[in-house]
Design a protein around this motif. Structure first.
Motif, PDB file in Angstrom:
ATOM      1  N   VAL A 245       0.860  -1.194   0.000  1.00 14.31           N
ATOM      2  CA  VAL A 245       0.000   0.000   0.000  1.00 14.31           C
ATOM      3  C   VAL A 245       0.891   1.238   0.000  1.00 14.31           C
ATOM      4  O   VAL A 245       1.822   1.314   0.791  1.00 14.31           O
ATOM      5  N   TYR A 246       0.611   2.146  -0.896  1.00 20.13           N
ATOM      6  CA  TYR A 246       1.423   3.361  -0.904  1.00 20.13           C
ATOM      7  C   TYR A 246       0.589   4.550  -1.365  1.00 20.13           C
ATOM      8  O   TYR A 246      -0.496   4.401  -1.926  1.00 20.13           O
ATOM      9  N   THR A 247       1.088   5.726  -1.084  1.00 21.62           N
ATOM     10  CA  THR A 247       0.351   6.943  -1.407  1.00 21.62           C
ATOM     11  C   THR A 247       1.184   7.775  -2.378  1.00 21.62           C
ATOM     12  O   THR A 247       2.392   7.926  -2.199  1.00 21.62           O
ATOM     13  N   ARG A 248       0.493   8.214  -3.385  1.00 26.34           N
ATOM     14  CA  ARG A 248       1.168   9.117  -4.325  1.00 26.34           C
ATOM     15  C   ARG A 248       0.231  10.304  -4.523  1.00 26.34           C
ATOM     16  O   ARG A 248      -0.914  10.136  -4.923  1.00 26.34           O
ATOM     17  N   GLY A 249       0.715  11.470  -4.158  1.00 23.94           N
ATOM     18  CA  GLY A 249      -0.171  12.639  -4.205  1.00 23.94           C
ATOM     19  C   GLY A 249      -1.280  12.441  -3.198  1.00 23.94           C
ATOM     20  O   GLY A 249      -1.013  12.114  -2.040  1.00 23.94           O
TER      21      GLY A 249
ATOM     22  N   THR B  15      -3.653  10.210  -3.600  1.00 22.76           N
ATOM     23  CA  THR B  15      -4.275   8.910  -3.835  1.00 22.76           C
ATOM     24  C   THR B  15      -3.511   7.787  -3.138  1.00 22.76           C
ATOM     25  O   THR B  15      -2.273   7.746  -3.176  1.00 22.76           O
ATOM     26  N   GLU B  16      -4.276   6.900  -2.489  1.00 22.93           N
ATOM     27  CA  GLU B  16      -3.639   5.728  -1.884  1.00 22.93           C
ATOM     28  C   GLU B  16      -3.822   4.544  -2.821  1.00 22.93           C
ATOM     29  O   GLU B  16      -4.926   4.287  -3.286  1.00 22.93           O
ATOM     30  N   TYR B  17      -2.746   3.902  -3.141  1.00 25.72           N
ATOM     31  CA  TYR B  17      -2.792   2.750  -4.057  1.00 25.72           C
ATOM     32  C   TYR B  17      -2.567   1.458  -3.283  1.00 25.72           C
ATOM     33  O   TYR B  17      -1.773   1.423  -2.352  1.00 25.72           O
ATOM     34  N   THR B  18      -3.296   0.440  -3.653  1.00 23.65           N
ATOM     35  CA  THR B  18      -3.052  -0.902  -3.092  1.00 23.65           C
ATOM     36  C   THR B  18      -2.670  -1.804  -4.253  1.00 23.65           C
ATOM     37  O   THR B  18      -3.426  -1.936  -5.213  1.00 23.65           O
ATOM     38  N   GLU B  19      -1.484  -2.373  -4.129  1.00 17.89           N
ATOM     39  CA  GLU B  19      -1.009  -3.231  -5.205  1.00 17.89           C
ATOM     40  C   GLU B  19      -0.872  -4.656  -4.665  1.00 17.89           C
ATOM     41  O   GLU B  19      -0.211  -4.875  -3.657  1.00 17.89           O
ATOM     42  N   THR B  20      -1.563  -5.571  -5.278  1.00 18.01           N
ATOM     43  CA  THR B  20      -1.501  -6.965  -4.820  1.00 18.01           C
ATOM     44  C   THR B  20      -0.821  -7.832  -5.882  1.00 18.01           C
ATOM     45  O   THR B  20      -1.256  -7.845  -7.039  1.00 18.01           O
ATOM     46  N   SER B  21       0.234  -8.472  -5.488  1.00 15.10           N
ATOM     47  CA  SER B  21       0.928  -9.395  -6.411  1.00 15.10           C
ATOM     48  C   SER B  21       0.528 -10.817  -6.053  1.00 15.10           C
ATOM     49  O   SER B  21       0.428 -11.160  -4.867  1.00 15.10           O
ATOM     50  N   HIS B  22       0.282 -11.636  -7.044  1.00 17.58           N
ATOM     51  CA  HIS B  22      -0.095 -13.032  -6.813  1.00 17.58           C
ATOM     52  C   HIS B  22       1.038 -13.939  -7.263  1.00 17.58           C
ATOM     53  O   HIS B  22       1.605 -13.752  -8.328  1.00 17.58           O
ATOM     54  N   TYR B  23       1.352 -14.916  -6.432  1.00 18.66           N
ATOM     55  CA  TYR B  23       2.441 -15.844  -6.758  1.00 18.66           C
ATOM     56  C   TYR B  23       1.955 -17.278  -6.664  1.00 18.66           C
ATOM     57  O   TYR B  23       1.116 -17.604  -5.834  1.00 18.66           O
ATOM     58  N   ARG B  24       2.510 -18.099  -7.478  1.00 20.89           N
ATOM     59  CA  ARG B  24       2.332 -19.543  -7.323  1.00 20.89           C
ATOM     60  C   ARG B  24       3.633 -20.035  -6.692  1.00 20.89           C
ATOM     61  O   ARG B  24       4.714 -19.779  -7.220  1.00 20.89           O
TER      62      ARG B  24
END
Ligand SMILES: [Zn+2]
Ligand SMILES: [Zn+2]
Length: 211
Positions: free
Chosen positions: A148-152, A154-163
Motif C-alpha cells: 500500500v502506498y500513497t502518491r499525491g 491517492t492511496e494505491y493498493t497493489e496486490t501481487s499473486h504468486y504460485r
C-alpha cells in the motif's frame, strides 16, 4: 523370573530415585539375585497360580504374595524392547503429586485419594513403537503480497499473486506410537512429549516393581 534379595529373601525392586535395585524389607541396595521361574502359570515365589497373565503381559504382581514377576520369554529375543524409559519418581512422590493435584478439586470423589485407592496404584510400562522416517514433500500454494502506498492524494493498493512450489526432504526421528490396545491412545498422548534423553538400553531389572 523374580529378583530376590540375597540378604533376606525379599523381593528386590527397581527404585526410581536411588536408580538401583532395592529391597524394601532390609533396605539392601543392589543385593538382588535372579530366581528363574520356568512357568507362566505359577508364581516362582509362592507357587500360587497366576491368574492375571494376559496375552501380552510381560510383568505382573502375584495376587497372592505380592511378588513382582517378570515373564522372561515375553522380554527376550525378538520380544526384547530396545529401549526403556525407566520410572524416575518413587511411589511416595507419585502419591504426593496426586494429593497436591487433586486434593483441592471440588469434584474429586472422596474415595479417589483414600488410602485404599492409593494402595491400588501401580506403575505400568506401556510398549511403544518408535518410527524413524524420511519424507519427501512436494507442496504448492498461492501467495499474495500486498503493498500500500500513497502518491499525491491517492492511496494505491497493489496486490501481487504468486504460485509457490517447494520440494522438501524432512527426516523424522523416533516418532512414538502407542503399541498397547489396553491403554487409551488419548491418555497416552497426554504424556507426550517423552523425555528421550532419559531413554536407557532395555534391562529386565527396570520391570521389577512394575507391571
Ligand atoms: Zn533384603
Ligand atoms: Zn506369589
Amino acid at each position: 523370573m523374580i529378583f530376590k534379595c540375597k540378604n533376606c529373601g525379599g523381593n528386590s525392586l527397581y527404585h526410581p530415585e536411588k536408580k538401583a535395585m532395592w529391597c524394601p524389607h532390609c533396605d539392601g541396595l543392589n543385593s538382588e539375585e535372579i530366581v528363574d521361574g520356568s512357568s507362566m502359570e505359577i508364581c516362582p515365589n509362592c507357587g500360587a497360580p497366576l491368574e492375571n497373565v494376559g496375552e501380552h503381559t510381560s510383568a505382573l504382581k502375584c495376587a497372592h504374595c505380592g511378588t513382582y514377576i517378570i515373564l522372561n520369554e515375553r522380554v527376550e529375543g525378538s520380544n526384547k524392547p530396545d529401549l526403556i524409559l525407566p520410572f524416575h519418581i518413587s511411589r511416595e512422590k507419585a502419591e504426593e503429586a496426586m494429593k497436591k493435584e487433586f486434593g483441592k478439586r471440588l469434584f474429586t470423589p472422596a474415595s479417589f485419594l483414600s488410602h485404599s485407592s492409593l494402595e491400588c496404584m501401580e506403575g505400568s510400562y506401556v510398549p511403544f513403537w518408535l518410527y524413524d522416517y524420511r519424507s519427501l514433500i512436494d507442496y504448492e500454494g498461492k501467495a499474495t503480497r500486498v503493498h500500500v502506498y500513497t502518491r499525491g492524494d491517492t492511496e494505491y493498493t497493489e496486490t501481487s499473486h504468486y504460485r509457490v512450489v517447494r520440494k522438501m526432504e524432512v527426516d523424522f526421528d523416533k516418532i512414538p506410537a502407542d503399541a498397547s490396545r489396553r491403554m487409551e491412545d488419548d491418555v497416552m498422548d497426554l504424556m507426550e512429549p517423552y523425555e528421550y534423553q532419559a531413554l536407557e538400553n532395555f534391562q529386565v531389572k527396570y520391570l521389577s516393581g512394575f507391571e
